[in-house]
Every structure is written in structure tokens, then in C-alpha cells.
Design an enzyme around this catalytic site. Structure first.
Site, PDB file in Angstrom:
ATOM      1  N   PHE A 239     -22.047  31.296  26.008  1.00  0.00           N
ATOM      2  CA  PHE A 239     -22.008  29.939  25.441  1.00  0.00           C
ATOM      3  C   PHE A 239     -20.583  29.422  25.278  1.00  0.00           C
ATOM      4  O   PHE A 239     -20.362  28.454  24.540  1.00  0.00           O
ATOM      5  CB  PHE A 239     -22.752  29.878  24.100  1.00  0.00           C
ATOM      6  CG  PHE A 239     -24.124  30.499  24.151  1.00  0.00           C
ATOM      7  CD1 PHE A 239     -25.090  29.957  24.978  1.00  0.00           C
ATOM      8  CD2 PHE A 239     -24.446  31.613  23.399  1.00  0.00           C
ATOM      9  CE1 PHE A 239     -26.355  30.527  25.056  1.00  0.00           C
ATOM     10  CE2 PHE A 239     -25.706  32.188  23.476  1.00  0.00           C
ATOM     11  CZ  PHE A 239     -26.654  31.643  24.299  1.00  0.00           C
ATOM     12  N   ILE A 465     -23.554  34.771  32.816  1.00  0.00           N
ATOM     13  CA  ILE A 465     -23.771  34.952  31.372  1.00  0.00           C
ATOM     14  C   ILE A 465     -25.224  34.693  31.006  1.00  0.00           C
ATOM     15  O   ILE A 465     -25.572  34.648  29.831  1.00  0.00           O
ATOM     16  CB  ILE A 465     -22.837  34.047  30.543  1.00  0.00           C
ATOM     17  CG1 ILE A 465     -23.001  32.573  30.933  1.00  0.00           C
ATOM     18  CG2 ILE A 465     -21.393  34.484  30.719  1.00  0.00           C
ATOM     19  CD1 ILE A 465     -22.235  31.616  30.037  1.00  0.00           C
ATOM     20  N   PRO A 614     -35.313  26.506  41.044  1.00  0.00           N
ATOM     21  CA  PRO A 614     -36.144  25.778  40.068  1.00  0.00           C
ATOM     22  C   PRO A 614     -36.509  26.578  38.817  1.00  0.00           C
ATOM     23  O   PRO A 614     -36.510  26.029  37.721  1.00  0.00           O
ATOM     24  CB  PRO A 614     -37.396  25.416  40.871  1.00  0.00           C
ATOM     25  CG  PRO A 614     -36.937  25.414  42.291  1.00  0.00           C
ATOM     26  CD  PRO A 614     -35.882  26.474  42.398  1.00  0.00           C
ATOM     27  N   LYS A 615     -36.814  27.859  38.976  1.00  0.00           N
ATOM     28  CA  LYS A 615     -37.250  28.618  37.797  1.00  0.00           C
ATOM     29  C   LYS A 615     -36.101  28.847  36.821  1.00  0.00           C
ATOM     30  O   LYS A 615     -36.247  28.630  35.617  1.00  0.00           O
ATOM     31  CB  LYS A 615     -37.817  29.976  38.218  1.00  0.00           C
ATOM     32  CG  LYS A 615     -39.294  29.970  38.485  1.00  0.00           C
ATOM     33  CD  LYS A 615     -39.822  31.400  38.462  1.00  0.00           C
ATOM     34  CE  LYS A 615     -41.299  31.410  38.740  1.00  0.00           C
ATOM     35  NZ  LYS A 615     -41.832  32.780  38.734  1.00  0.00           N
ATOM     36  N   THR A 616     -34.973  29.313  37.344  1.00  0.00           N
ATOM     37  CA  THR A 616     -33.868  29.575  36.418  1.00  0.00           C
ATOM     38  C   THR A 616     -33.314  28.256  35.885  1.00  0.00           C
ATOM     39  O   THR A 616     -32.813  28.202  34.761  1.00  0.00           O
ATOM     40  CB  THR A 616     -32.757  30.399  37.091  1.00  0.00           C
ATOM     41  OG1 THR A 616     -32.353  29.758  38.292  1.00  0.00           O
ATOM     42  CG2 THR A 616     -33.222  31.806  37.399  1.00  0.00           C
ATOM     43  N   GLN A 620     -32.908  27.364  32.026  1.00  0.00           N
ATOM     44  CA  GLN A 620     -31.643  26.915  31.451  1.00  0.00           C
ATOM     45  C   GLN A 620     -31.831  25.655  30.618  1.00  0.00           C
ATOM     46  O   GLN A 620     -31.214  25.499  29.558  1.00  0.00           O
ATOM     47  CB  GLN A 620     -30.635  26.663  32.575  1.00  0.00           C
ATOM     48  CG  GLN A 620     -29.221  26.772  32.083  1.00  0.00           C
ATOM     49  CD  GLN A 620     -28.210  26.705  33.194  1.00  0.00           C
ATOM     50  OE1 GLN A 620     -28.544  26.391  34.332  1.00  0.00           O
ATOM     51  NE2 GLN A 620     -26.974  26.994  32.879  1.00  0.00           N
ATOM     52  N   GLU A 687     -24.700  22.418  30.561  1.00  0.00           N
ATOM     53  CA  GLU A 687     -24.246  21.628  29.409  1.00  0.00           C
ATOM     54  C   GLU A 687     -25.216  20.500  29.072  1.00  0.00           C
ATOM     55  O   GLU A 687     -25.552  20.286  27.907  1.00  0.00           O
ATOM     56  CB  GLU A 687     -22.853  21.036  29.664  1.00  0.00           C
ATOM     57  CG  GLU A 687     -21.884  21.898  30.466  1.00  0.00           C
ATOM     58  CD  GLU A 687     -21.429  23.174  29.773  1.00  0.00           C
ATOM     59  OE1 GLU A 687     -21.486  23.226  28.534  1.00  0.00           O
ATOM     60  OE2 GLU A 687     -21.037  24.121  30.476  1.00  0.00           O
TER      61      GLU A 687
END
Lengths: 722, 327
Positions: A239, A465, A614-616, A620, A687
């Protein structure tokens, strides 16, 4: 040029390793003879260490060394950089254990190193110190007069009528507060360091940039970068706190050099509040003017944020205001107040998350003042081109996003009057907000190795991360080469790999992904020259050729083809204004008796170009919104300014949302390629998932209750007292 | 954490004897609070006497009520059929506390013994009369948002953090303890103390006494109960204010009622005056509101917790309303 089809949703390529414990995080690496470091920290906020007694600790079982300012080995790079500071604060640089000066509470005053963690912890409890206390300042509100313009960010102004916000027919003046927030990823920060001789350093680190950590350590110890090995394959959340290699991590490497032993530091949860940065406490004043029919005429936005006495941390809290709306007169100012605190660092949605809370709350307030639907008000003041830079946007699908999101949440079906909707005893509210962040692309390099068995290995010194970098990179390579997913492996988290930037600013897919795209394209060229081609998921002889990949490599006396490509944006970067956008819609319930706010439903629409994975990507967005729920409703680092110490420095009292706080979050992607950002047509996403969300909740709370809460987080006491 | 020795005992007698002969010894049950306190350097026992093997985990029906062993885990109590049938308020309160993982470890006796979550108590660099008598109270004039509005002193404004104890206070439980001088019974309302001049003493246990069980007498209050915990997030947070309400309603009138608050005092805060006032009156929101206001007569703000003067009565009203609305 570019990839024009929609991506298929892949599972995380490292998902199994993560959930089965096979993925190794920095603290899990077993190095023979490893020793353990525990930090003793300052109980005062400003002053000096008068005496420090380490004798009992040194005699405790298993203790190898106790380092304080009296015996800390010199860190040559630090000494060379000197102590002169040109900060507005006039403060001196922070050199951990470099002197007896205390610049902030929780500053390390001793490093205790022992053969086991428990022995180090016990010995650390035996270190005692006396202090010469000096008066300290940790309260921004009581030190506003020290506000100074940061060297790195000047004031901004456009328009001929600077006073328009004051003279408009409809005026809004409001102050907004964002408290200290801490990153506190699940994985604690730290480092494991060991040396070969006195000029070869290896570290297992928790970092968002292995190259950045390599540079920091090389410059601290004045050794060649090539002699610093940095491993950080898996990172348990960052983060933003992993964008620096912190002084205590450098100090651990110095201790390892002195002791000629591997030393491991895993920080405590309490230390995560003081030693690895935070989102700075920021107060903002917005003055906004509009015509009766809802045309913005002027915006004045001033943000004042805390920083350390020894560093001029600066972030873009007022950036969004400069370009978001087609307003002829805009002035923004950013001020910093040096306090006796550790230095802040970028936290997810850095700057913009703070600024968007103020701007998007103010937009909502103004919409009500001019009797317009907040969505219509935004559309009326929509900026077709970037009014700050006078350039076209590379892509801007906000209008479509507004429409998709509002339809999904049922925006038009709500009663727009505040405090007009109920569900049993609970008040019902809808709120919306816009989020925005620069669609950045940095330089990145990737190496590709195509092996005899047709497997493709890609390497770049980037980090993951948590967003699923490897998955996205494998997807890009798959789309360029057609090789099946299981034949492609992406390796990262090793500073010896070709260089890439740190994972920050939502730029990884754009930067590293472009390098993957380019290197795979280059590989295609190499195959063509060799009479081979990617064909239907495999490497096959080109038309009219008969030699297989194995034959060709064998004839060339090779076991693989390799190629390395560096990639960066071109002149399009200067021609267009490149941004990712998000629209958040939140439906809340507010209990009028207890003041409890619950987020009931969320629709978040991202205009972040073509979606590579698309999935990740959806994960997110869900993660970002969850962080946004925390920012809106629960997260606040509370300092008792009399002592300069946190009073909630643990995860029981610093409240991040738990599962029960997080409703179903519907994520919608515009999924249209941006023609200019990069070959994939993608724009960043990490972000914007969070930026603006807190305002959507605050606006929904207003709609539910008629109460405008301008200070985050919106806890029950604030709702009751408003 | 300091070095300590560890001994496991298998009988009440050996447990009590182990503590009697070592002034620095402490009982270890679930450890969910004690181990944290040891890690923070707040509590530094040199010997831990592990009582988990004692046969004190049963939940059984007696002639007059339920007897719950001191070592019964919070989860076991919350999910026990007899508890759910006779004292649903206790089950609800337990489930509002901590997390499933903690409830699986935490015991009834340990829950009663848990110490305040006041941050000044946990941070050894801060003043705290409870941890270090005479050092002052950091919370007074400091971060007092979580703190007491009832029964505080100028030495301490901490609150007791338990949800379970709020229900046990409301349900007229009795604590059975054993010590070197034998067994004795303590009414639940007398178990925990107000801080006064000795905030270091959380309760009225004598040194060396061991909690054996809690007795809860049968009542006619199981049909209309509710435990409402208002907190900063939906789960895993200590109460800003919580309210436990149990009523018997006949023909729209309250024939019996129990009411207690959590998060407002150094002990679970039973509202006997409000109970007495409500008894015999119609179960209406108006009456609930009046009873709630009556409950607040002695309430005092510490500054940061002024909102509790509004939140506490509102929470009482909501708990009573929800309890009354049960079928």
C-alpha cells in the site's frame, strides 16, 4: 499494433503457492546462522537520550550485540550525505542511531541482536534509557502557522478572475479533514541481511522496488550495485509503505556487516505505526463558486498536511482539482507543516485520495446548493479536455462510466431529497464520487528466454505486492505469443533481473507489461529469422521450413533463445493527458439512534483502458473499495499530542474493515483500450479503486441523514453529534 | 516478555496451592488476554499455573438454574442448547464479543478476569494508575473516547471490556470461587469493582482464589431478549456502548425486565432503577425512552466520550425495542 481483443479471466498463476504456504515471504527464508534483531524505541517525542544502559541486556543469554548511538557502526553513505538540510523546517536529517537526538516518538534508540527471537525480545526489555525531554509538536492544528510551501510543489492558478469563488452567485466554503492513516499490510516490515566479505550484501526484503532497495543499500554502504542482491518475490501487501528502504533496514545491514552474521529484523505491529510512513493528517479548505444554474465559476483548494521535521514529504492532494472540472478559475495550494513525527509516505491513492474526499464532497454540496442532481452537476461541468494542461485526454470514458454505474445502482430511482428514504428504522442514502489518477508509464526492461521444450521464461526486476503482477504479465505474453498459460512463467522480485521501476503509482502493468509485450514481439522476430513461428500455442517451423525449435537450437548449439528489451513511452506521452478514472456509487444505511453507518451496496466503474487480467483487476477494485470503506468509516491513527504517542497502535484498536463491513462490491470495467498509453491499451487501476470512495460514502451519509460530515472517519459519534 | 516458569495442574487444590506458595504466579486459562499483557510488559508473572486440565468446563442444569464451569469456552457457552433455551441474552452477548478464534480459546472465568483495553494501561511508556498506581491517569484529559461515563474516579476512567459480563450482570448470576479458605459465592454485581482510589484492583477476588463456576438462576425472561453492541465496525471491536435487555411481556405490559450496559463503566453497569420503573408498564418506545433517560442521571462525560451521553440512552431504547419485538 497492440492487443485489441478482450482478455480471458485467468486465475492467479501464483494463487496455489500463496494459499498452500509454498510462497516464501522475506522473513521465512532460512539462512544458516541467522540472528535476530529487536528494536528498542524512544518513549519521548523530542529531545535527547541522556543515558542508555545496555549492560544487563548485553549479559542476557544469547545476546550478540546491542547497538546504540554510542557504538553503532558508521554507515558510510549516510556520513557522506552530511547533516545539512535545506528543508523549510530547517530541521536536521534523521540518522538512525547516528546521535542521541530524538526527532519523533518511537524512534529506535537501540538494536538488540541475539541468537533467537525470544532472547532478543527479552534482552530488549532490559535496555533502559533516560532522556532530556524537549517540548514537542505533533498536532497540526496547533502548528498551522508553520505551514510552508514545499520545495517540490508550487501553487497553481488559472483564469482571469481569481476571486470568482468568492463572488459567484452561489458559494460554498467548507473544511475537510483526513486523519492519519497507516498502511499496516498483514505482513510486517523488515529485512534479512547477510554479507560475503565486506562488499557483497544479500538481503531478503519486504519492498515494492527491488532495484530501489538495491540502490539505497549500495549507496549507504558505498558498494557497487551489482554487489547488492535483493530478493523479494512475494510481498504480503504494501500500500506504499514498501516504496522506501527504511533507515532501520539499512541499520540491520550495518549490524550484519559488523557482526559478520546474518541478521533478521521483523518489526512489531506497534512499530508499523511509526517507522514505515503513513498517510499524513491533512486539513483542506475548499471555496467554490457557481452560477444559479450550476456552472462552476471558481474553485480555491488549499491543503495543509503534516510532515516530519526532517523531510519535506509532499503529495498531490490538490492535483485532481486542477483538471477534473471545466471551471475557468482554479487556484490550488499545498502546504506542509513540519512536526516531531516520523516521515509520511505515499499510501494507496496517495494525495488524490485525500484531495478527492474534499473535492468530491464539495461538488456534492454545491450540487445540492444549486438544486441539481450531483450526477447532472458533474456532467454539466464535465471537462472534455484537460483544462490544466490544455491537452486532450488520451482517453476519457467517464460519461459512459457515470451512466453504467448510475443505472446499476438505481440512482434515478432514489428520492434525491436528504433524509427522505428509510428501510425500517434505518435511513437510506445514495452517494457518488469520481476518482482519478495519472495513467503513468515508466521505463522497464524484460528478458525473455524460450527454452527447448517450448516454455517461455520472462524476467524483470519488478515486484508484486498483491495485485497479481505475474498473472497479468503471463497474460500479456500469452496474448502476444499464443503460448498456453502453463508454458509461460514470469519471474520478478530479484534485483539481478533486468531493471524495472518500483511497484507504485498504478504503473506496473503499463510499464512492465509494455516491456513484456515488446520482448515477446522481439522474440517473434528472432523466431522468424530462425525459420520458426508461434503457431497455435506452440513453436513450429515457419511455412516452407521443417526444422523444429529443438532442431534449430541444437544446430545453433544453444539450449534457448533469449532476448532483452527495454521499453518506455514515446512522444505521445507529451501530447496527451493520461488518466485513469473511476466512479463510485455507494448505498448506505444509517441508524438514527446509534449513528452506525453500514455500506450496503457498492457499484464501482473503472475507466482504466483495456483490462489485461479481468479477475485480478476485479480483485484489485474490491480491495481498493474495501480500503475506501476503511478510510470512510473506520480508519484513524490517533495520537495523544501531550505525549506524541499513538493510542491505537494495534489492529484491535486501529480499525480496518472486517468482512462484515464489506458488502457485495460490483465492479464494472469500461474495458476500452486507450490508444496512446501503451501497447496493451491499459491504464493503471490500483489507486483509482480507492480514490474518491470515501466521498461517495460521505455523500451517501448526507443523502441519508441531511448531515454533512467533513471529517473522516465517519464514526457513530460523529453522526450523532452532527 | 520476561522469562517465566510454567506448571500444569490437574486439581483445584493443587491450583490453589500453587498460587499460595508463589506470589508472582498467575492462573493461565485461555490466555487470550494474559499473554498479550505479558508481551506488552504490563503483567510480568514469574510462574504460570495452567488450569486448563481442571474439570471445570461443564455446563449443567441444576434445580435452580444453569451452572457454567469457569473453563467452559466462550464458543461452547454461546452454542450450548441449554444456554440458548434459558438465557439467549448470554449467547447473544458472547457472540458479539471478540472473534470466533478468540472465543474458541477464551473461557468464562478468563472473560471475567480480562483487563481493560484502555490504551494507557497497555503502553508502559504512559501513565496509568491501574498498571502503575500513583503514576496518574493518561486517559483523563487525553484520549477518552472509549471511556467510562458511570462510576469513574479521578484515578481511573477505564471501562471493563467484556460483553459476556454484561449479560451475566443482567441475569443475576452468582460467581463461585474457591480459595485457601474454601469456597464462597459472590453475586455477579459485586464481583467487579469501581476504580475509586484502587483502580489496580479490577475485582473482589482475594489473592489465590480461583473462579470455579457461574450460576445463573432460571427466569421468565427468555422470550424477549436482545444484546445490542454499538461499535466502530461491524465485528471485532470493543463496544462504544452495549446494552443487554431481557423482558417478560404479558398483554403488552412488562412484568419483569433486566437491563445492563457495557462500555460505560469499570464494571458491567446494571440499570436496576430503570428496571424497577419499567416493571408493570406497557412495553412502548415512550416508556423505554423514559427508562433510558432515568438511567442516565449519574452519567458524566470525560470530554472525548460526551457522545456516549446520547448514545447510551439510544442504545438502551434500541435494545429494549428489539427485545420487545421478538415473537
Amino acid at each position: 499494433m497492440g492487443i485489441d481483443k478482450k482478455s480471458e479471466p485467468l486465475n492467479r498463476v501464483d494463487g496455489r503457492a500463496k494459499v498452500t504456504g509454498k510462497a516464501k515471504y522475506f522473513a521465512e527464508f532460512e539462512v544458516p546462522g541467522v540472528t535476530f534483531c529487536v528494536m528498542v524505541t524512544s518513549a519521548i517525542t523530542r529531545g535527547t537520550v541522556a543515558t542508555i544502559n545496555t549492560k544487563t541486556a548485553e549479559r542476557a543469554p544469547g545476546v550478540l550485540a546491542v547497538f546504540t548511538h554510542l557504538n553503532m557502526p558508521a554507515i558510510p553513505g549516510w556520513a557522506e550525505q552530511g547533516n545539512n538540510s535545506k528543508l523549510p523546517s530547517g530541521g536536521e536529517k534523521y540518522r538512525m542511531l547516528g546521535s542521541n537526538k530524538i526527532l519523533f516518538n518511537g524512534q529506535p534508540i537501540a538494536l538488540v541482536i541475539a541468537d533467537t527471537l525470544e532472547r532478543a525480545q527479552h534482552a530488549a526489555s532490559l535496555v533502559t534509557a533516560t532522556y532530556n525531554k524537549a517540548a514537542h509538536n505533533t498536532d497540526l492544528l496547533k502548528n498551522k502557522e508553520k505551514a510552508a510551501m514545499p520545495p517540490r510543489l508550487g501553487d497553481y492558478s488559472r483564469g482571469t478572475d481569481k476571486d470568482a469563488h468568492n463572488t459567484a452567485p452561489v458559494k460554498l466554503k467548507a473544511d475537510y479533514t483526513v486523519p492519519v492513516e497507516v498502511h499496516n499490510p498483514m505482513e510486517l516490515a523488515g529485512i534479512l541481511a547477510f554479507w560475503e566479505g565486506d562488499d557483497k550484501l544479500t538481503v531478503y526484503a519486504k519492498t515494492q522496488g527491488v532495484k530501489s532497495t538495491q540502490r539505497t543499500l549500495a549507496s549507504a554502504f558505498k558498494i557497487d550495485e551489482k554487489n547488492v542482491q535483493v530478493h523479494s518475490e512475494f510481498v504480503g501487501g504494501g500500500f506504499g509503505m514498501g516504496l522506501r528502504t527504511w533507515p532501520q533496514e539499512v541499520a540491520v545491514a550495518a549490524a550484519a556487516l559488523k557482526l559478520k552474521k546474518p541478521v533478521k529484523l521483523v518489526m512489531t505491529r506497534e512499530q508499523m505505526f511509526t517507522l514505515v510512513g503513513y498517510r499524513p493528517y491533512t486539513i483542506q479548505h475548499i471555496s467554490m463558486g457557481a452560477t444559479q444554474d450550476g456552472q462552476l465559476t471558481g474553485i480555491y483548494h488549499e491543503a495543509t498536511a503534516e510532515t516530519a521535521s526532517y523531510d519535506d514529504f509532499t503529495e498531490g492532494a490538490v492535483s485532481m482539482t486542477r483538471f477534473m472540472y471545466a471551471c475557468p478559475n482554479v487556484t490550488t495550494k499545498y502546504r506542509i507543516v513540519p512536526l516531531d513525527r516520523g516521515v509520511p509516505i505515499w499510501m494507496r491513492g496517495p494525495g488524490e485520495a485525500t484531495g478527492a474526499f474534499a473535492l468530491e464532497s464539495a461538488i456534492d454540496e454545491m450540487a445540492y446548493k444549486v438544486n441539481m442532481d450531483p450526477l447532472q452537476f458533474r456532467l454539466k461541468n464535465f471537462a472534455e479536455t484537460d483544462p490544466e494542461r490544455n491537452k486532450p485526454f488520451s482517453s476519457n470514458n467517464l460519461k459512459e462510466a457515470y451512466q453504467l454505474g448510475s443505472e446499476k445502482i438505481g440512482w434515478a430511482k432514489r428520492n434525491p431529497a436528504p433524509a427522505s428514504m428509510k428501510d425500517g428504522e434505518w435511513l437510506v442514502g445514495y452517494g457518488m464520487s469520481t476518482g482519478v489518477f495519472g495513467a503513468h508509464r515508466g521505463e522497464s526492461t524484460c528478458r525473455a528466454q524460450l527454452n527447448t521444450d517450448g516454455t517461455l521464461v520472462l524476467q524483470s526486476a519488478t515486484s508484486d505486492i498483491g495485485p497479481g503482477t505475474s498473472t497479468a504479465m503471463v497474460q500479456i505474453a500469452h496474448e502476444v505469443t499464443g503460448l498456453p498459460i502453463e508454458k509461460i512463467r514470469f519471474e520478478l522480485g530479484n534485483a539481478a533481473f533486468p531493471p524495472s521501476g518500483s511497484q507504485g503509482g498504478s504503473a506496473t502493468v503499463s510499464s512492465v507489461g509494455s516491456a513484456v509485450y515488446d520482448v515477446c514481439t522481439a522474440l517473434k522476430g528472432i523466431l522468424t529469422e530462425a525459420g520458426l513461428t508461434f503457431d497455435n500455442g506452440a513453436v513450429k517451423p515457419a511455412a516452407g521450413k521443417s526444422d523444429s525449435l529443438q532442431d534449430v537450437l541444437s544446430k545453433q548449439n544453444k539450449t534457448f533463445f533469449e532476448v532483452t528489451k527495454s521499453s518506455k513511452g514515446g512522444e505521445e506521452q507529451g501530447k496527451y493527458s493520461m488518466y485513469s478514472f473511476s466512479i463510485h456509487f455507494a448505498e448506505v444505511r444509517v441508524h438514527p439512534g446509534t449513528g452506525v453507518v453500514r455500506v450496503k451496496r457498492v457499484v464501482t466503474v473503472a475507466d482504466s483502458g483495456r483490462i489485461v487480467s479481468p479477475k485480478t483487476a476485479a480483485s484489485q477494485m474490491i480491495g481498493g473499495v474495501t480500503g475506501g470503506i476503511g478510510m470512510a468509516l473506520t480508519e484513524e491513527g490517533v495520537i495523544d499530542h501531550r505525549f506524541g504517542r499513538f493510542v491505537n497502535n494495534n489492529l484491535a484498536d486501529y480499525h480496518v474493515p472486517v468482512s462484515a463491513d464489506v458488502p457485495h462490491i460490483e465492479t464494472i470495467f469500461i474495458d476500452k483500450p486507450d490508444p496512446y498509453t501503451n501497447p496493451m491499451g491499459s491504464k493503471g487501476m490500483g489507486e483509482i479503486a480507492l480514490i474518491g470512495f470515501s466521498a461517495a460514502v460521505a455523500n451517501a451519509v448526507y443523502h441519508a441523514t441531511g448531515k454533512r460530515i467533513r471529517e473522516l472517519p465517519i464514526t457513530p459519534d460523529k453522526v450523532l453529534s452532527a | 516478555m520476561n522469562q517465566f516458569s510454567y506448571v500444569r495442574v490437574t486439581s483445584k487444590e493443587s491450583a490453589i496451592a500453587a498460587l499460595a506458595k508463589d506470589k508472582t504466579a498467575m492462573f493461565l486459562a485461555g490466555g487470550t488476554n494474559l499473554v498479550d499483557l505479558m508481551k506488552s510488559g504490563v503483567t510480568n508473572p514469574e510462574r504460570l499455573v495452567d488450569i486448563n486440565k481442571l474439570p471445570l468446563a461443564t455446563i449443567e442444569e441444576t434445580k435452580t438454574g444453569l451452572r457454567i464451569g469457569a473453563l467452559a469456552k466462550n464458543t461452547a457457552v454461546a452454542e450450548n442448547d441449554l444456554v440458548i433455551k434459558h438465557f439467549p441474552l448470554l449467547s447473544q452477548a458472547l457472540k458479539a464479543g471478540a472473534s470466533p478464534q478468540l472465543r474458541n480459546m477464551a473461557t468464562v472465568g478468563g472473560n471475567m478476569m480480562q483487563r481493560t483495553r484502555c490504551h494507557y494501561f497497555y503502553d508502559t511508556a504512559m501513565p496509568c494508575n491501574k498498571r502503575n498506581p500513583g503514576s496518574g491517569c493518561g486517559a483523563i484529559g487525553g484520549f477518552s473516547r472509549m471511556h467510562a461515563i458511570f462510576g469513574a474516579s479521578d484515578k481511573c476512567i477505564a471501562v471493563h471490556p467484556s460483553d459476556m459480563c454484561v449479560a451475566l450482570a443482567a441475569l443475576d448470576a452468582t460467581v463461585i470461587v474457591a480459595g485457601p479458605k474454601g469456597e464462597r459465592k459472590i453475586p455477579f454485581g459485586d464481583f467487579h469493582r469501581l476504580p475509586g482510589d484502587t483502580p489496580q484492583q479490577d475485582n473482589n477476588l482475594q489473592r489465590g482464589e480461583l473462579i470455579i463456576a457461574v450460576d445463573i438462576p432460571f427466569n421468565q425472561l427468555s422470550a424477549n431478549t436482545h444484546y445490542l453492541k454499538v461499535r466502530d465496525r461491524a465485528s471485532y471491536a470493543f463496544a462504544l456502548v452495549s446494552a443487554g435487555a431481557a423482558m417478560q411481556i404479558k398483554g403488552g405490559n412488562i412484568t419483569d425486565v433486566r437491563l445492563a450496559l457495557g462500555g460505560v463503566a469499570h464494571k458491567p453497569w446494571r440499570l436496576k432503577e430503570a428496571e424497577a420503573w419499567l416493571k408493570g408498564k406497557p412495553a412502548t418506545e415512550e416508556n423505554f425512552r423514559k427508562a433510558a433517560e432515568l438511567s442516565m442521571a449519574q452519567a458524566k462525560s470525560q470530554g472525548g466520550n460526551a457522545f456516549k451521553l446520547t448514545l447510551a440512552p439510544n442504545t438502551i431504547v434500541e435494545a429494549l425495542k428489539t427485545a420487545a419485538a421478538q415473537a
